[in-house]
Design a protein around this motif. Structure first.
Motif, PDB file in Angstrom:
ATOM      1  N   MET A   1       0.757  -1.195   0.131  1.00  0.00           N
ATOM      2  CA  MET A   1       0.065   0.141  -0.079  1.00  0.00           C
ATOM      3  C   MET A   1       0.754   1.243   0.039  1.00  0.00           C
ATOM      4  O   MET A   1       1.675   1.533   0.719  1.00  0.00           O
ATOM      5  N   ALA A   2       0.636   2.100  -0.997  1.00  0.00           N
ATOM      6  CA  ALA A   2       1.298   3.336  -1.028  1.00  0.00           C
ATOM      7  C   ALA A   2       0.254   4.589  -1.092  1.00  0.00           C
ATOM      8  O   ALA A   2      -0.665   4.284  -1.674  1.00  0.00           O
ATOM      9  N   GLN A   3       0.757   5.830  -0.716  1.00  0.00           N
ATOM     10  CA  GLN A   3       0.092   6.883  -0.659  1.00  0.00           C
ATOM     11  C   GLN A   3       0.236   7.775  -2.041  1.00  0.00           C
ATOM     12  O   GLN A   3       1.563   8.117  -2.328  1.00  0.00           O
ATOM     13  N   LEU A   4      -0.691   8.399  -2.671  1.00  0.00           N
ATOM     14  CA  LEU A   4      -0.503   9.153  -3.731  1.00  0.00           C
ATOM     15  C   LEU A   4      -0.965  10.600  -3.242  1.00  0.00           C
ATOM     16  O   LEU A   4      -1.772  10.917  -2.806  1.00  0.00           O
ATOM     17  N   GLU A   5       0.274  11.254  -3.308  1.00  0.00           N
ATOM     18  CA  GLU A   5       0.036  12.713  -2.880  1.00  0.00           C
ATOM     19  C   GLU A   5      -0.819  13.624  -3.903  1.00  0.00           C
ATOM     20  O   GLU A   5      -1.073  13.348  -5.154  1.00  0.00           O
ATOM     21  N   SER A   6      -1.624  14.517  -3.316  1.00  0.00           N
ATOM     22  CA  SER A   6      -2.597  15.216  -4.017  1.00  0.00           C
ATOM     23  C   SER A   6      -1.815  16.078  -5.002  1.00  0.00           C
ATOM     24  O   SER A   6      -0.835  16.847  -4.123  1.00  0.00           O
ATOM     25  N   ASN A   7      -1.809  16.604  -6.326  1.00  0.00           N
ATOM     26  CA  ASN A   7      -1.193  17.182  -7.142  1.00  0.00           C
ATOM     27  C   ASN A   7      -2.126  18.645  -7.088  1.00  0.00           C
ATOM     28  O   ASN A   7      -2.838  18.692  -7.768  1.00  0.00           O
ATOM     29  N   MET A   8      -1.627  19.671  -6.521  1.00  0.00           N
ATOM     30  CA  MET A   8      -2.372  20.844  -6.130  1.00  0.00           C
ATOM     31  C   MET A   8      -1.551  22.147  -6.831  1.00  0.00           C
ATOM     32  O   MET A   8      -0.490  22.289  -6.874  1.00  0.00           O
ATOM     33  N   PRO A   9      -2.343  23.127  -7.384  1.00  0.00           N
ATOM     34  CA  PRO A   9      -1.338  24.276  -7.679  1.00  0.00           C
ATOM     35  C   PRO A   9      -0.919  24.765  -6.330  1.00  0.00           C
ATOM     36  O   PRO A   9      -1.514  24.768  -5.257  1.00  0.00           O
ATOM     37  N   GLU A  10      -0.070  25.873  -6.284  1.00  0.00           N
ATOM     38  CA  GLU A  10       0.626  26.375  -5.293  1.00  0.00           C
ATOM     39  C   GLU A  10      -0.619  27.405  -4.631  1.00  0.00           C
ATOM     40  O   GLU A  10      -1.112  28.226  -5.417  1.00  0.00           O
ATOM     41  N   ILE A  11      -0.773  27.130  -3.325  1.00  0.00           N
ATOM     42  CA  ILE A  11      -1.630  28.133  -2.661  1.00  0.00           C
ATOM     43  C   ILE A  11      -1.054  29.182  -1.686  1.00  0.00           C
ATOM     44  O   ILE A  11      -0.312  28.931  -0.922  1.00  0.00           O
ATOM     45  N   ASN A  12      -1.449  30.566  -2.049  1.00  0.00           N
ATOM     46  CA  ASN A  12      -0.837  31.627  -1.380  1.00  0.00           C
ATOM     47  C   ASN A  12      -1.824  32.589  -0.827  1.00  0.00           C
ATOM     48  O   ASN A  12      -2.671  32.842  -1.859  1.00  0.00           O
ATOM     49  N   ILE A  13      -1.900  32.951   0.393  1.00  0.00           N
ATOM     50  CA  ILE A  13      -3.256  33.464   1.019  1.00  0.00           C
ATOM     51  C   ILE A  13      -2.845  35.262   0.503  1.00  0.00           C
ATOM     52  O   ILE A  13      -1.728  35.474   0.848  1.00  0.00           O
ATOM     53  N   SER A  14      -3.830  35.938  -0.089  1.00  0.00           N
ATOM     54  CA  SER A  14      -3.546  37.120  -0.299  1.00  0.00           C
ATOM     55  C   SER A  14      -2.966  38.164   1.071  1.00  0.00           C
ATOM     56  O   SER A  14      -3.690  37.879   1.983  1.00  0.00           O
TER      57      SER A  14
END
Length: 417
Positions: free
Chosen positions: A133-146
């Motif tokens: 069993m292996a974990q697949l990391e979520s591929n997310m855009p970079e999030i920066n708070i204004s």
């Protein structure tokens, strides 16, 4: 009164009541009783971990909630509990635009950038080439708070997002802190919780909520079987025809039968509540604990569970069939269990079937939703009485030969001819 005792006797000596009694006892001894093996000890300074606690910390809550909102937008699936039932919400194009506008104000990412992010993959687990069993990391855009976004404005935007979803989402005021602002608990936090357990809850108050949490699960489903079984016994012994021929009013007969059923179903609960009271008080012999706290809490918390499950069983059996009564209550119970899984401490919405508080701590969380708890319990008690009144009306129509009920066959309703 004679009729009441006859109905009680009928329930008491039925096989279904015996099974119900055993099931309730089993739930108590396998769940709550296991949490009463030893008293809760005061936290010790210097422990490696004291667990996690929800605290409203903007620097933690804002990026976590923003990232989750972007993830939900990209997957077009928002989890919500609008009336106690969990559902995945998918937005139409107009609402997507509104949601994208909120995300843009929070992160600076435009709708075009979001819609063009085609490489998104949700995280999860998979089996690698070695069979592990292996974990697949979520591929997310970079999030920066204004940098110009204040916390107050952020919370306003979260409320707007919740409104777009339909209410009861992870971004609502009710859930947002518990979902996105969990931090390691300190010794001081743990000590404050322990002191509240001793001084404010008086020990037995905390155990009373935990007891009702466990027992509420089974008492939201088991009574429907007892109600269905009672109706089946009447049909089998031709008591239905005998009752039709008597002068006793349908209202008196149905309500007497209902209250006899509820009374008998309460007996095992009262017994184990008293056992639990003495068990807990025995664990803390030097404390000034309220010896009947669990018993009293059960009356307010668990009686409505029994009332509504029994009422659904009687109403649906009289209206349609025993099979449909069990099916309806089963679906409702399953939905209630699924929705309460979002938060097991203080998970008490106004319309949720199963009120949950699976912890000896968290008094503040419970008190924050106490008004909803009171509304919830009164609501289901009232709805139960209304359901039995409708049952009595249907029963009267059958006595007059006006209505013969509906049969349930292969997922359709068909009037009997």
């Amino acid at each position: 009164m004679m009729l009441f005792f006859k109905e009680c006797k009928k329930v008491l000596f039925s096989l279904t009541f015996l099974i119900y009694f055993v099931a309730v006892m089993a739930m108590y001894f396998t769940q709550f009783h296991n949490d009463c093996k030893e008293p809760i000890a005061a936290p010790v300074p210097g422990q490696e971990s004291y667990g996690m606690i929800a605290k409203e910390i903007p620097d933690i809550l804002m990026p976590a909630a923003a990232e989750n909102l972007v993830r939900d937008y990209l997957s077009d699936s928002y989890r919500a509990y609008p009336v106690g039932f969990c559902k995945n919400v998918h937005l139409n194009e107009k609402k997507k635009q509104k949601m994208a506008k909120i995300i843009t104000e929070i992160t600076g990412i435009s709708k075009e950038e979001l819609d063009n992010f085609t490489d998104y993959e949700e995280g999860g687990f998979y089996i690698d080439e070695n069979g592990a069993m292996a974990q697949l990391e979520s591929n997310m855009p970079e999030i920066n708070i204004s940098q110009t976004l204040t916390y107050e404005r952020f919370r306003e935007l979260m409320r707007e997002a919740d409104d777009i979803i339909g209410g009861g989402s992870e971004y609502s005021d009710e859930y947002i802190v518990d979902n996105f602002s969990l931090v390691p608990e300190t010794y001081e936090d743990a000590l404050a919780e322990y002191n509240a357990f001793l001084e404010e809850d008086k020990i037995t108050g905390a155990y009373a909520r935990l007891f009702c949490d466990y027992m509420g699960i089974v008492l939201a489903i088991l009574p429907v079987f007892a109600a269905v079984s009672l109706a089946a016994l009447d049909k089998k012994s031709n008591m239905e025809q005998l009752a039709y021929s008597r002068k006793i009013s349908s209202v008196k007969l149905i309500f007497t039968r209902y209250f006899a059923l509820v009374t008998l179903l309460l007996i095992p609960v009262a017994i184990i509540a008293l056992i639990a009271d003495f068990k807990v008080c025995g664990m803390y012999p030097d404390a000034s604990a309220d010896i009947f706290a669990i018993f009293r809490c059960s009356a307010a918390w668990l009686v409505p569970n029994i009332m509504i499950a029994a009422a659904v069983g009687m109403l649906m059996t009289e209206l349609t069939s025993s099979l449909l009564a069990i099916f309806v209550q089963g679906i409702w119970w399953f939905s209630g269990m699924f929705s309460s899984a979002n938060g097991l401490t203080g998970c008490i919405g106004k319309f949720i079937l199963i009120a949950r508080h699976n912890s000896l701590y968290g008094l503040d969380a419970f008190m924050n939703s106490f008004s909803d708890f009171v509304f919830n319990r009164i609501f289901y008690a009232v709805i139960s009485i209304i359901a039995i009144a409708v049952t009595a009306f249907i029963y009267e129509q059958k006595r007059r030969g006006i209505f013969n009920g509906y049969s349930f066959r292969f997922k359709i309703f068909k009037h009997k001819s």
